[in-house]
Design an enzyme around this catalytic site. Sequence first.
Site: not given
Ligand code: NDP
Ligand SMILES: N[C@@H](CC=O)C(=O)O
Length: 343
Positions: A11-14, A150, A210, A221, A225, A322
Amino acid sequence: MLWKIGIIGFGNVGQGLAHILNRKKEILKRRYDFEFIVSFIADPVRGSLYNEEGLDLDAILKEMAQKGSLKNRPEFTDKGTLELIELAKADIVAEATITNLETGEPGLSHIRKALSVGSHVVTSNKGPIALAVDELEQIAKNNNVYLRYEAVVLSGTPCINMVMECMSGCDVKSVAGIVNGTTNFILSKMEEGYDYPEALVEAQKLGYAEADPTSDVEGWDSAVKAAIMANLFFGAKIKITDVSRQGITKITREDVLKAKNEGKRIKLIAEVKRQGNDVIASVSPHLIPMTHPLGNVIGPTNALTIATDHLGEVTIIGPGAGRIETGQALLSDMLAIHRFKNA
Ligand SMILES: NC(=O)C1=CN([C@@H]2O[C@H](COP(=O)(O)OP(=O)(O)OC[C@H]3O[C@@H](n4cnc5c(N)ncnc54)[C@H](OP(=O)(O)O)[C@@H]3O)[C@@H](O)[C@H]2O)C=CC1
Ligand SMILES: N[C@@H](CC=O)C(=O)O
């Protein structure tokens, strides 16, 4: 050494992490002697990919941007995430699936499995760290690998490792500040004239919120934290439900504008402090004068003041959410593991 990396959750972070790895490959090699391939990406809905020889990140990111799916790529696999972790046995797994504050799943099982097969883990997933950090650290220790997180507080702005590593030896007396980017962004946008729903949609588009934004706006959230910081920085054993919590859902644009007219801003403040022998944690909106340093922290920016015995107060200000910002936290943890293994 050539590091084999696996990314779970695209998703976003990956994707933010993949963008950085793709763009910085040569620099990481030159500057840190960090050479890598990404051997798998696991995300069942968007499409999981596996190639032992390494995936073409550039092509994958382009395809993701154009089609929103990876299912037509030649490296596509229908193997489940746990199966892929086992099969690929990456050196480092980056876990970035959704935060689930009740069960920690699916991330908790992913991290357990990755550590058990001998992969180091870096994660941005708050659920497993809040619910099971001791158990996970023990599995890491038993398997002689590292677990680093981190990203779970303040995204890419140094916080967890800064306190746990750079400030080791200090006693932390309290921490207080803005630890959620989405709510701070929404409150700032409301001051500019946006409606609450409009501002939330914008935060989602920018990758701050989220997967279920209730978690942001109802203060969960920030609370998770606070609980993570209480447990890591103060040696407490508190659960997210022990954090007294109030979000921003009852705040109207009128409230925000009234505060502005009085030279103040509404900020969602998380605080952890010692009270006698207890450690107490809270999250609630506060009226902060614009002349106060926190009053000028706007948008997705976060700020945290850490009060300690040896250093007095240390304040960090930086991005709290982000895609690239959080990817940076995962990268910095990978580079730390690279340093430790080469020391
Ligand atoms: N965005 C941010 O700024 C920050 C995010 N985080 C944390 O980082 C993590 C990711 O955030 P973000 O990328 O924004 O979230 P997203 O919802 O954009 O991405 C999460 C991804 O994980 C996928 N997923 C769900 N289940 C599985 C599984 N079993 N195997 C593999 N992939 C799976 C989802 O797929 P699908 O939706 O298609 O089911 C989705 O693509 C969260 O835990 C969030 O709390 C932490 C700090 C900052
Ligand atoms: N949804 C969270 C993402 C980072 O942890 C936020 O807005 O701070």
